[in-house]
Design an enzyme around this catalytic site. Structure first.
Site, PDB file in Angstrom:
ATOM      1  N   LYS A 145       0.863  -1.190   0.000  1.00 51.35           N
ATOM      2  CA  LYS A 145       0.000   0.000   0.000  1.00 51.35           C
ATOM      3  C   LYS A 145       0.891   1.230   0.000  1.00 51.35           C
ATOM      4  O   LYS A 145       1.748   1.388   0.878  1.00 51.35           O
ATOM      5  CB  LYS A 145      -0.902   0.027   1.232  1.00 51.35           C
ATOM      6  CG  LYS A 145      -2.108  -0.885   1.117  1.00 51.35           C
ATOM      7  CD  LYS A 145      -3.075  -0.651   2.270  1.00 51.35           C
ATOM      8  CE  LYS A 145      -4.262  -1.581   2.177  1.00 51.35           C
ATOM      9  NZ  LYS A 145      -5.147  -1.460   3.356  1.00 51.35           N
ATOM     10  N   GLU A 187       0.593  -1.678  16.812  1.00 52.84           N
ATOM     11  CA  GLU A 187       0.348  -2.500  15.618  1.00 52.84           C
ATOM     12  C   GLU A 187       0.801  -3.948  15.843  1.00 52.84           C
ATOM     13  O   GLU A 187       0.235  -4.875  15.280  1.00 52.84           O
ATOM     14  CB  GLU A 187       1.070  -1.910  14.394  1.00 52.84           C
ATOM     15  CG  GLU A 187       0.575  -0.540  13.959  1.00 52.84           C
ATOM     16  CD  GLU A 187      -0.691  -0.575  13.084  1.00 52.84           C
ATOM     17  OE1 GLU A 187      -1.220  -1.672  12.810  1.00 52.84           O
ATOM     18  OE2 GLU A 187      -1.143   0.517  12.696  1.00 52.84           O
ATOM     19  N   ARG A 243      -7.922  -9.025   3.924  1.00 52.28           N
ATOM     20  CA  ARG A 243      -6.908  -8.024   4.259  1.00 52.28           C
ATOM     21  C   ARG A 243      -7.468  -6.963   5.211  1.00 52.28           C
ATOM     22  O   ARG A 243      -6.727  -6.358   5.988  1.00 52.28           O
ATOM     23  CB  ARG A 243      -6.338  -7.367   2.996  1.00 52.28           C
ATOM     24  CG  ARG A 243      -5.199  -6.408   3.320  1.00 52.28           C
ATOM     25  CD  ARG A 243      -4.321  -6.060   2.139  1.00 52.28           C
ATOM     26  NE  ARG A 243      -3.311  -5.106   2.544  1.00 52.28           N
ATOM     27  CZ  ARG A 243      -2.237  -4.791   1.848  1.00 52.28           C
ATOM     28  NH1 ARG A 243      -2.022  -5.363   0.685  1.00 52.28           N
ATOM     29  NH2 ARG A 243      -1.369  -3.896   2.304  1.00 52.28           N
ATOM     30  N   HIS A 268      -0.737   7.402  15.781  1.00 55.31           N
ATOM     31  CA  HIS A 268      -1.553   6.408  15.068  1.00 55.31           C
ATOM     32  C   HIS A 268      -1.623   5.068  15.824  1.00 55.31           C
ATOM     33  O   HIS A 268      -2.709   4.533  16.060  1.00 55.31           O
ATOM     34  CB  HIS A 268      -0.985   6.202  13.659  1.00 55.31           C
ATOM     35  CG  HIS A 268      -1.659   5.098  12.910  1.00 55.31           C
ATOM     36  ND1 HIS A 268      -2.941   5.209  12.401  1.00 55.31           N
ATOM     37  CD2 HIS A 268      -1.256   3.829  12.601  1.00 55.31           C
ATOM     38  CE1 HIS A 268      -3.286   4.076  11.809  1.00 55.31           C
ATOM     39  NE2 HIS A 268      -2.278   3.223  11.913  1.00 55.31           N
TER      40      HIS A 268
HETATM   41  N1  GLY Z   1      -2.058  -1.396   7.026  1.00 53.85           N
HETATM   42  C1  GLY Z   1      -3.097  -2.236   6.556  1.00 53.85           C
HETATM   43  C2  GLY Z   1      -2.774  -2.933   5.286  1.00 53.85           C
HETATM   44  O1  GLY Z   1      -1.640  -2.910   4.844  1.00 53.85           O
HETATM   45  O2  GLY Z   1      -3.634  -3.518   4.695  1.00 53.85           O
END
Ligand code: GLY
Length: 371
Positions: A145, A187, A243, A268
């Site tokens: 992403k 995370e 995902r 975040h």
């Molecule tokens: N950070 C979430 C993803 O990469 O889908």
């Protein structure tokens, strides 16, 4: 200590994530096999450059690789059209060719921005992610992403563009502030929450020592997180289904980040950790998971010295309705319905839009009253 490798299996776009201490000093040897000619263009930011750029360029030089660096300002504001424009034009000034490699050297902002610049430059050049924050090592550098923010919201402009290699040097995490490290840990603990009670239990035991600096434990935490992400990305690269599990805690977290103006009132990863706790609380109140699970999750956040609920966010927050409105701005809204990641247990998350917003409202109201 040996290097760990996680393979992201995406057919012709497959790549390795190499994890371990000392990788920065070996960067030239890792990058050289990818190169068509011995030069790379590095995109980085001032704080990372001050700490580590000489070491990176020295390691490249040791393998005969020339490099130039674009040093951008640190911070989320850099992930905008103006700096994308600057980066693309700089790469063109460097005469980067289709077969060259761009190196994204920094945290999530630099990885997303430089990755997007690589995606659109000459319709796509290869890039190497060298993530320097824990958050980037376990999440944003893996999975392809890329993008920038728009005045309309975060990450609204971008592309899927997989890196050719990810090099996660665990030693560079030693230069993070404790707060930044723990925000990244938000995370890490998310992965336990979404897909592995076993990993969550491992974190309950080892989290404090890895936060204190244990390199072997840090390597293992990053490896397990990246392995979970790689497995999910391999089955759903463009987020048609599974995902979205990686967004556990993000629907609540993004609303809290927006409510605090994306400022240092709430980082975040801190929002993600509180958001995971709220997702578990909602799941328990829906009768999906045991009542004890949200408390257990929150106790781990407390043991790590992290923010665990709305009471820990300094300053004013909007009311429950205001927060729910902000959730409605989330990218995961589908035909007007907010998608949530709920869970049947710690480590068993699933995607649903069947969440009663009146219940979410009650939970937020109770937490806000407790502030
Ligand atoms: N950070 C979430 C993803 O990469 O889908």
């Amino acid at each position: 200590m040996s290097m760990e490798t996680v393979h992201v299996e995406l057919g012709a776009r497959s790549y390795d994530v190499r994890i371990g201490p000392g990788l920065l000093s070996q960067a030239g040897a890792h990058v050289a096999p990818l190169l068509n000619r011995p030069r790379v263009s590095i995109v980085t930011e001032a704080r990372v450059a001050g700490l580590h750029l000489d070491a990176l360029q020295g390691a490249l030089k040791a393998e005969g690789i020339e490099s130039e660096a674009l040093i951008l300002p640190p911070g989320e504001a850099t992930k905008d059209w103006a700096h994308l424009n600057q980066t693309v034009e700089w790469l063109l000034d460097q005469k980067v060719e289709r077969k060259d490699v761009v190196v994204a050297f920094g945290g999530g902002v630099i990885g997303d921005l430089a990755g997007f610049a690589a995606a659109i430059l000459r319709r796509g050049v290869r890039f190497v992610q060298m993530p320097t924050s824990l958050l980037a090592q376990v999440d944003s550098s893996v999975g392809g992403k890329t993008g920038i923010n728009s005045p309309h919201g975060k990450n609204l402009v971008g592309a899927f563009h997989q890196p050719a290699l990810v090099l996660a040097d665990i030693d560079v995490l030693g230069t993070l502030t404790p707060r930044d490290f723990l925000a990244g840990y938000g995370e890490v603990v998310k992965y336990g929450g979404l897909g592995s009670l076993d990993f969550f239990e491992w974190l309950e035991v080892n989290g404090p020592a890895l936060a204190a600096g244990d390199v072997a434990l840090r390597t293992e935490a990053v490896r397990r997180s990246v392995q979970m992400k790689a497995d999910i990305v391999a089955r759903d690269e463009t987020e048609q289904g599974d995902r979205a599990l990686l967004n556990l805690g993000h629907t609540f977290g993004h609303a809290l980040e927006a409510a605090t103006g994306y400022s240092d009132r709430l980082l975040h990863g801190e929002g993600v950790a509180i958001g995971c706790a709220l997702a578990f609380e909602t799941s328990a109140r829906m009768g999906l998971m045991s009542q004890e699970a949200p408390s257990r999750f929150r106790e781990h956040l407390s043991a790590m010295g992290m923010k665990r609920d709305l009471a820990d966010i300094p300053g004013d927050l909007p009311g429950a309705n205001g927060l729910i409105d902000l959730m409605g701005q989330d990218k995961k809204v589908d035909a007007g319905r907010i998608k949530f990641i709920m869970a049947r247990a710690i480590g068993e998350a699933f995607v649903t839009d069947a969440v009663d917003l009146a219940l979410v409202h009650d939970i937020l109201e109770e937490e806000l009253a407790g502030r």
